[in-house]
Design an enzyme around this catalytic site. Structure first.
Site, PDB file in Angstrom:
ATOM      1  N   SER A 146       0.867  -1.185   0.000  1.00  0.00           N
ATOM      2  CA  SER A 146       0.000   0.000   0.000  1.00  0.00           C
ATOM      3  C   SER A 146       0.900   1.229   0.000  1.00  0.00           C
ATOM      4  CB  SER A 146      -0.846  -0.004   1.276  1.00  0.00           C
ATOM      5  OG  SER A 146      -1.495   1.237   1.469  1.00  0.00           O
ATOM      6  N   TYR A 159      -2.341  -1.287  10.401  1.00  0.00           N
ATOM      7  CA  TYR A 159      -2.291  -1.377   8.936  1.00  0.00           C
ATOM      8  C   TYR A 159      -0.952  -0.851   8.421  1.00  0.00           C
ATOM      9  CZ  TYR A 159      -3.964  -0.996   4.083  1.00  0.00           C
ATOM     10  OH  TYR A 159      -4.116  -1.123   2.725  1.00  0.00           O
TER      11      TYR A 159
HETATM   12  P1  NAD Z   1     -11.457  -5.950  -0.288  1.00  0.00           P
HETATM   13  O1  NAD Z   1     -12.036  -5.918   1.073  1.00  0.00           O
HETATM   14  O2  NAD Z   1     -12.319  -5.736  -1.473  1.00  0.00           O
HETATM   15  O3  NAD Z   1     -10.654  -7.298  -0.519  1.00  0.00           O
HETATM   16  C1  NAD Z   1      -9.987  -7.959   0.502  1.00  0.00           C
HETATM   17  C2  NAD Z   1      -9.999  -9.419   0.158  1.00  0.00           C
HETATM   18  O4  NAD Z   1      -9.357 -10.133   1.201  1.00  0.00           O
HETATM   19  C3  NAD Z   1     -11.412  -9.964   0.019  1.00  0.00           C
HETATM   20  O5  NAD Z   1     -11.458 -10.883  -1.042  1.00  0.00           O
HETATM   21  C4  NAD Z   1     -11.631 -10.669   1.358  1.00  0.00           C
HETATM   22  O6  NAD Z   1     -12.555 -11.708   1.260  1.00  0.00           O
HETATM   23  C5  NAD Z   1     -10.226 -11.168   1.611  1.00  0.00           C
HETATM   24  N1  NAD Z   1      -9.967 -11.510   2.995  1.00  0.00           N
HETATM   25  C6  NAD Z   1     -10.216 -10.770   4.120  1.00  0.00           C
HETATM   26  N2  NAD Z   1      -9.887 -11.483   5.207  1.00  0.00           N
HETATM   27  C7  NAD Z   1      -9.415 -12.673   4.771  1.00  0.00           C
HETATM   28  C8  NAD Z   1      -8.939 -13.845   5.414  1.00  0.00           C
HETATM   29  N3  NAD Z   1      -8.886 -13.941   6.744  1.00  0.00           N
HETATM   30  N4  NAD Z   1      -8.559 -14.891   4.638  1.00  0.00           N
HETATM   31  C9  NAD Z   1      -8.640 -14.827   3.294  1.00  0.00           C
HETATM   32  N5  NAD Z   1      -9.084 -13.759   2.631  1.00  0.00           N
HETATM   33  C10 NAD Z   1      -9.468 -12.700   3.367  1.00  0.00           C
HETATM   34  O7  NAD Z   1     -10.247  -4.885  -0.262  1.00  0.00           O
HETATM   35  P2  NAD Z   1      -9.266  -4.369  -1.407  1.00  0.00           P
HETATM   36  O8  NAD Z   1      -9.366  -2.907  -1.372  1.00  0.00           O
HETATM   37  O9  NAD Z   1      -9.453  -5.075  -2.678  1.00  0.00           O
HETATM   38  O10 NAD Z   1      -7.848  -4.747  -0.751  1.00  0.00           O
HETATM   39  C11 NAD Z   1      -7.006  -5.763  -1.261  1.00  0.00           C
HETATM   40  C12 NAD Z   1      -5.580  -5.492  -0.816  1.00  0.00           C
HETATM   41  O11 NAD Z   1      -5.151  -4.247  -1.367  1.00  0.00           O
HETATM   42  C13 NAD Z   1      -5.415  -5.364   0.700  1.00  0.00           C
HETATM   43  O12 NAD Z   1      -4.201  -5.968   1.093  1.00  0.00           O
HETATM   44  C14 NAD Z   1      -5.373  -3.862   0.914  1.00  0.00           C
HETATM   45  O13 NAD Z   1      -4.669  -3.530   2.070  1.00  0.00           O
HETATM   46  C15 NAD Z   1      -4.651  -3.428  -0.343  1.00  0.00           C
HETATM   47  N6  NAD Z   1      -4.870  -2.009  -0.689  1.00  0.00           N
HETATM   48  C16 NAD Z   1      -6.109  -1.546  -1.015  1.00  0.00           C
HETATM   49  C17 NAD Z   1      -6.268  -0.196  -1.356  1.00  0.00           C
HETATM   50  C18 NAD Z   1      -7.607   0.390  -1.773  1.00  0.00           C
HETATM   51  O14 NAD Z   1      -7.718   1.613  -1.897  1.00  0.00           O
HETATM   52  N7  NAD Z   1      -8.634  -0.394  -2.021  1.00  0.00           N
HETATM   53  C19 NAD Z   1      -5.151   0.653  -1.332  1.00  0.00           C
HETATM   54  C20 NAD Z   1      -3.915   0.139  -0.986  1.00  0.00           C
HETATM   55  C21 NAD Z   1      -3.780  -1.204  -0.668  1.00  0.00           C
END
Ligand code: NAD
Length: 264
Positions: A146, A159
């Site tokens: 991130s 986080y």
């Molecule tokens: P999201 O909530 O849509 O996706 C998260 C995924 O992780 C989902 O598929 C969920 O089911 C899964 N998950 C959660 N707990 C779990 C567990 N215990 N075991 C297995 N799977 C699990 O969120 P996202 O925004 O798509 O985030 C995905 C990644 O990207 C994360 O690591 C997040 O920190 C990172 N990220 C997101 C953003 C953003 O703006 N969306 C920015 C920077 C980084």
């Protein structure tokens, strides 16, 4: 078997994407499937719609796709995911959660859960996948960190700590695999328009009494100089680049996809 540049062909490669039944993980899985990879979709649930999602991806892209349930907060599940997949050429550590609270009030169980899912899961999956990659002399490990892996925000102690630590893990694994046909890199997205983020827009519009564009520009993307979300396709495209021969010498680094956030 090296694919050629723009005609990227990942046929014969198996990609495991943790936390991929929604958001960025799903976007990455779609791009890898488009490029011909066999994909393993994962989350902690085991519902008919999870398996239907994998079947839909298989049908849309003419590839093999499977859903394997595994809870990334549990060491044994992380390692079992890699074993059950029966092979792992491309590992995308994407599962992640967030919790916002001042550090002195931060719930201990939330701290432990965030460290387990955002950080320790990557340690376990990497440890389980590496022997197979070494045997084949090819592997790609991509950790979805991130902008918070490079910079901090208040109230996100777990986080930010987990994402900085993932960057450290990425660099260490890159050194341990250098010259072996295996690379390990982190992608550092800024705000990405996922269903979760999209769902927050109507509430933010109400709270701030602003229209959609203004709330996105002035509230949600205040720290993202482009004032535009990154997309899941763009994160998927960055993963494809890291899987291409162009990136054979790219290892141990972070690639920001953040509209300039970390340039500030
Ligand atoms: P999201 O909530 O849509 O996706 C998260 C995924 O992780 C989902 O598929 C969920 O089911 C899964 N998950 C959660 N707990 C779990 C567990 N215990 N075991 C297995 N799977 C699990 O969120 P996202 O925004 O798509 O985030 C995905 C990644 O990207 C994360 O690591 C997040 O920190 C990172 N990220 C997101 C953003 C953003 O703006 N969306 C920015 C920077 C980084």
């Amino acid at each position: 078997m090296q694919q050629k540049g723009a005609d990227m062909d990942l046929k014969g490669k198996t990609a495991i994407i943790t936390g991929s039944n929604s958001g960025i993980g799903l976007g990455v899985a779609e791009e890898l499937a488009k490029a011909g990879a066999t994909v393993v979709i994962n989350s902690f649930t085991d519902r008919p719609e999870d398996h239907a999602l994998a079947a839909r991806i298989a049908a849309d892209h003419g590839v093999e796709a499977r859903y394997i349930a595994a809870d990334m907060s549990k060491a044994e599940d992380c390692r079992a995911l890699i074993a059950k997949a029966g092979g792992c050429d491309i590992l995308v550590n994407n599962a992640g959660i967030q919790h916002v609270a001042p550090v002195e009030d931060f719930p201990i169980d939330k701290w432990n859960q965030i460290i387990a899912i955002n950080l320790s899961s990557a340690f376990h999956t990497i440890a389980a996948a590496l022997p197979g990659m070494r045997a084949k002399g090819w592997g790609r490990i991509i950790d979805i960190a991130s902008a918070h892996g490079l910079t901090a925000s208040p109230y996100k102690s777990a986080y930010v700590a987990s994402k900085h630590a993932v960057v450290g893990l990425t660099k260490t694994v890159a050194l341990e695999t250098a010259g072996q046909g295996i690379t390990c890199n982190a992608i550092c997205p800024g705000y990405v328009l996922t269903p979760l983020v999209e769902a927050q827009i109507p509430d933010q519009m109400k709270v701030h009494n602003m229209d959609r564009d203004t709330v996105i520009r002035e509230v949600m993307l205040l720290r993202q100089p482009s004032r535009q979300f990154a997309t899941t396709e763009q994160i998927g495209g960055t993963v494809l680049y890291l899987c291409s021969p162009y990136a054979d010498q790219v290892t141990g680094t972070t690639i920001s996809v953040d509209g300039g956030w970390t340039a500030l």
